[in-house]
Design a protein around this motif. Sequence first.
Motif, PDB file in Angstrom:
ATOM      1  N   GLN A 165     -39.300 -26.703 -37.771  1.00  0.00           N
ATOM      2  CA  GLN A 165     -39.141 -26.776 -38.768  1.00  0.00           C
ATOM      3  C   GLN A 165     -39.473 -26.955 -40.182  1.00  0.00           C
ATOM      4  OE1 GLN A 165     -35.911 -24.468 -40.716  1.00  0.00           O
ATOM      5  NE2 GLN A 165     -35.324 -23.513 -38.709  1.00  0.00           N
ATOM      6  N   PHE A 223     -47.200 -27.154 -38.357  1.00  0.00           N
ATOM      7  CA  PHE A 223     -46.192 -26.091 -38.511  1.00  0.00           C
ATOM      8  C   PHE A 223     -46.570 -25.166 -38.702  1.00  0.00           C
ATOM      9  CE2 PHE A 223     -43.422 -29.825 -39.679  1.00  0.00           C
ATOM     10  CZ  PHE A 223     -42.060 -30.270 -39.363  1.00  0.00           C
ATOM     11  N   MET A 258     -40.712 -25.281 -53.166  1.00  0.00           N
ATOM     12  CA  MET A 258     -39.073 -24.972 -53.844  1.00  0.00           C
ATOM     13  C   MET A 258     -38.646 -25.955 -54.641  1.00  0.00           C
ATOM     14  SD  MET A 258     -37.932 -23.460 -51.057  1.00  0.00           S
ATOM     15  CE  MET A 258     -36.603 -23.855 -51.115  1.00  0.00           C
ATOM     16  N   PRO A 279     -41.104 -31.747 -41.077  1.00  0.00           N
ATOM     17  CA  PRO A 279     -40.671 -33.097 -41.013  1.00  0.00           C
ATOM     18  C   PRO A 279     -39.393 -34.215 -41.683  1.00  0.00           C
ATOM     19  CG  PRO A 279     -42.417 -32.883 -42.358  1.00  0.00           C
ATOM     20  CD  PRO A 279     -41.613 -31.245 -42.061  1.00  0.00           C
ATOM     21  N   PRO A 280     -39.069 -34.907 -40.805  1.00  0.00           N
ATOM     22  CA  PRO A 280     -37.945 -35.997 -41.436  1.00  0.00           C
ATOM     23  C   PRO A 280     -38.052 -36.372 -42.717  1.00  0.00           C
ATOM     24  CG  PRO A 280     -39.310 -37.172 -39.682  1.00  0.00           C
ATOM     25  CD  PRO A 280     -39.903 -35.651 -40.024  1.00  0.00           C
ATOM     26  N   PHE A 281     -37.801 -36.810 -42.957  1.00  0.00           N
ATOM     27  CA  PHE A 281     -37.327 -37.926 -44.729  1.00  0.00           C
ATOM     28  C   PHE A 281     -37.181 -39.257 -44.600  1.00  0.00           C
ATOM     29  CE2 PHE A 281     -36.524 -33.879 -47.008  1.00  0.00           C
ATOM     30  CZ  PHE A 281     -37.959 -33.764 -46.954  1.00  0.00           C
ATOM     31  N   SER A 334     -40.058 -42.414 -44.484  1.00  0.00           N
ATOM     32  CA  SER A 334     -41.066 -41.598 -44.417  1.00  0.00           C
ATOM     33  C   SER A 334     -41.598 -41.617 -45.481  1.00  0.00           C
ATOM     34  CB  SER A 334     -40.472 -39.865 -44.926  1.00  0.00           C
ATOM     35  OG  SER A 334     -41.815 -38.799 -45.628  1.00  0.00           O
ATOM     36  N   VAL A 357     -49.147 -32.795 -41.097  1.00  0.00           N
ATOM     37  CA  VAL A 357     -49.110 -34.214 -42.021  1.00  0.00           C
ATOM     38  C   VAL A 357     -48.584 -35.075 -41.168  1.00  0.00           C
ATOM     39  CG1 VAL A 357     -46.775 -33.421 -42.339  1.00  0.00           C
ATOM     40  CG2 VAL A 357     -47.668 -34.640 -44.015  1.00  0.00           C
ATOM     41  N   ALA A 399     -45.267 -22.305 -39.863  1.00  0.00           N
ATOM     42  CA  ALA A 399     -45.457 -22.477 -42.320  1.00  0.00           C
ATOM     43  C   ALA A 399     -45.313 -23.726 -43.024  1.00  0.00           C
ATOM     44  CB  ALA A 399     -44.393 -21.780 -42.533  1.00  0.00           C
ATOM     45  N   CYS A 426     -33.541 -28.449 -49.913  1.00  0.00           N
ATOM     46  CA  CYS A 426     -34.118 -29.031 -49.297  1.00  0.00           C
ATOM     47  C   CYS A 426     -33.451 -28.783 -47.893  1.00  0.00           C
ATOM     48  CB  CYS A 426     -34.371 -30.344 -49.574  1.00  0.00           C
ATOM     49  SG  CYS A 426     -34.501 -30.118 -51.044  1.00  0.00           S
ATOM     50  N   MET A 471     -45.001 -25.607 -46.356  1.00  0.00           N
ATOM     51  CA  MET A 471     -43.614 -26.124 -47.114  1.00  0.00           C
ATOM     52  C   MET A 471     -44.355 -25.519 -48.441  1.00  0.00           C
ATOM     53  SD  MET A 471     -41.811 -29.280 -48.864  1.00  0.00           S
ATOM     54  CE  MET A 471     -41.596 -29.011 -50.132  1.00  0.00           C
ATOM     55  N   CYS A 483     -34.209 -26.423 -44.531  1.00  0.00           N
ATOM     56  CA  CYS A 483     -35.316 -27.180 -43.589  1.00  0.00           C
ATOM     57  C   CYS A 483     -35.233 -28.551 -42.814  1.00  0.00           C
ATOM     58  CB  CYS A 483     -36.402 -26.976 -44.393  1.00  0.00           C
ATOM     59  SG  CYS A 483     -36.821 -24.913 -44.551  1.00  0.00           S
ATOM     60  N   HIS A 484     -35.357 -29.460 -43.958  1.00  0.00           N
ATOM     61  CA  HIS A 484     -35.118 -30.870 -44.288  1.00  0.00           C
ATOM     62  C   HIS A 484     -33.962 -31.422 -43.097  1.00  0.00           C
ATOM     63  CE1 HIS A 484     -39.174 -31.389 -45.066  1.00  0.00           C
ATOM     64  NE2 HIS A 484     -38.599 -30.397 -46.832  1.00  0.00           N
ATOM     65  N   TRP A 508     -44.398 -40.758 -47.634  1.00  0.00           N
ATOM     66  CA  TRP A 508     -43.830 -39.303 -48.375  1.00  0.00           C
ATOM     67  C   TRP A 508     -43.331 -40.413 -49.506  1.00  0.00           C
ATOM     68  CZ3 TRP A 508     -49.419 -37.919 -48.632  1.00  0.00           C
ATOM     69  CH2 TRP A 508     -49.694 -37.534 -46.831  1.00  0.00           C
ATOM     70  N   GLY A 540     -49.893 -27.562 -44.071  1.00  0.00           N
ATOM     71  CA  GLY A 540     -50.261 -29.805 -43.032  1.00  0.00           C
ATOM     72  C   GLY A 540     -51.096 -29.258 -41.991  1.00  0.00           C
TER      73      GLY A 540
END
Lengths: 537, 202
Positions: free
Chosen positions: B100, B138, B145, B102-104, B107, B129, B140, B86, B142, B89-90, B109, B127
């Motif tokens: 690329q 973005f 994964m 978003p943050p966690f 978050s 999102v 692309a 992960c 997600m 990208c994150h 989510w 998104g």
Amino acid sequence: MVSSQTTTQSPSVQSQSAATMAPNSPVPSAAVPAATDTQPPVPSPSEIDFSCRLPLLVLFLSGAVWLLIASAFALIGSIKFHAPDFLAGTPWLTYGRVRPAFIDSLLYGFCIQAGLGVSLWLLARLGQTRLNRRWAVTAGAAVWNLGLTIGVVGILWGDSSGFAGFEIPRYAIPLMFMGYVMLAFGSVVVFNQRRRRELFVSEWFLLAALFWFPWILSTAALLLDASPVRGVVQAIISWWYSSNLQTVWLGLVGLAAVFYMLPKLLARPLHTRYLALFTFWTLILFGTWTGVPASAPVPAWIPALSTAATVLTLLTIIAVAVSFYQTACDRSADALVRSSDQPAVKAQARTRTSALLSSPERLALWFVTWGVLGFIVAGVMRVLSTLPGLSETLGLTWFTPAQSMLNLYGFFSLVMFGAIYHILPGVIGIQFPSTRRVRAHFWLALSGIALVVLPLAGAGILEGVELQNPARAFVEISSATLPFLRVSTLGDLVIAAGHVLFSWTLAELVLKCYRARAVSAYKTATADLFHPVEVKS
Amino acid sequence: MPEPIQPTPIAETGEPQASQLAMPVWLLVLMFLLLYWGMVYFDQHSGWFNTEVYVPYYSLAEVQEFQPPTGGVDLQRGKALFDNVCALCHNPDGMGKPGQAPPFVGSEWVVGPPSRLIRIPLVGLTGPVSVKGQVFTFAASMPPMGASFSNDDLAAVLSYMRQSWGNKAPPVTSDEVKAVRAQIGNRAQPWTPQELMQIPAK
């Protein structure tokens, strides 16, 4: 039992002593009180000495020979640090065989034999008893030497058991055990027949040591050779055995000799009986649990117990140091004598001191004194290398061999040299042929030990500190210790030179003794032939 | 046994004697101090005869601390998987990467209902999102994964995300992951945030 044996043996001993008693014998035969009806006379010191002559000469001489053999192996092993190719093509002279052959020759060949000889003499002298079983003891020495020879040849052959300090192959152990039992039996009989019933401190130490070795040897032989225990338990037994031999047994015998020689040579009472008692019990109780390295891959309680016990052996070391200091360095006893207004006391003290300072006994005192210092330093090094916080650095480095070399050479061997130099002239009835040589032996021994122990300890500390640094390669660190190891080769050489002098002195004394005996025997045998008239008239 | 011996010449001619003076008291005190130290040392370093405790560990508790857990989620494994997969990208610190992902950190989510969080790595998310009130778009979307992860592994990664960088939410269990997988069936279409919001929070 006592009286019958003493009487049957005494004629031969008497005639023997009369035949070889040199005019300058250091021990004049004391006036012995007339025998009562029940009790034969207490033997004089020289009678006791002569009764031990044969076994002592065999033990000390073969000890000296083993010392020379050990030095040769030590040198071969040490030279390999300069030239790894040296003798590398000869399998029986590779490092892995020469090194254990060295340690075992030194330990079982010299240390134990010299120790048993000194024990025998001390027990006979302190108990005021003649040795009545000198053939049993001499045969024991012969069996021991035979077993050890087979053992060392076995090690060179490639049959080493693989346990450090117990490399003797299994087929040699029974012979050595038998030899020891015969040797110790003689000492125990002497102790049992002792005429002076109350015990001097050395006698506790010696008696404990006599029984200690068969116990640990049979345990190790049973659990490592006969029916081997499994896995890591073998390592534990092996550590236990070698520390009981090198810490407890050598400690008991060496300290027995120290506690005898110091007060005797200084002509002062030992300070004190209770300190000696404390030394004895702490050595036995705590020393026997030591020896498992702090990093040993065995359940943690075993090294934890061993570390705690090792730290507690500090008590033994301190007690010996206090006892030594109070006996040797405390001048208050002398001051008391000096301030005395009785001229007789003063004169006696004066002659005693001057006699001490001029006699060869002084050299024996030097050996013993430095032996005590060796005991203290080696003991402190042992504690340091197991102390939590330091053991991670010092464990598994050259520091450990440095410690054990100091214990073997700097403590035990020095004390034994002192004791042998003290004992031999009386036993043979001949004064030292050359005190210069004894003095040279002393200085060679001392500087050799320093040259072996200090560099090895230095190499150990360097190695330990560098190994903590993950950036340095192991090989790099190992080769950084090379200069130290090379200095220690020089030390081995110097020590070997000292051993040559020691053996030389011994051999010369013995030769003189037997030449004197042969001459006097010849004279008695031929007296009738050459001086018939004189004899008849 | 012979009778007690009378004083003899040898005793006078110099076999050594030992004085009967008392030994120093401080040595006895030192002995008790050292014995006490020895007991404390043994207590702390012996593992009390436990045969599973070896140097450099000194107690059973210490040994167990370093054992892989036998049940529950394995946060260490979660971190390892996160850093490998992960974080591409994150970012390993969960701050996302501009352009690329978003943050966690914080978050909604990530720390929100597991039923929605688990669905994102299983089939992906597209998104724009909104995370913590900021809307991300973005080029692309997600990809799925986490689709190839085992239930245990996905639970470990998500639990790690929910309990790191200041996030404090209860862990995701592998049973929950298993249940969500069953509900999704063989859907391949990435979620949209709107779709996810329809999923009951349970």
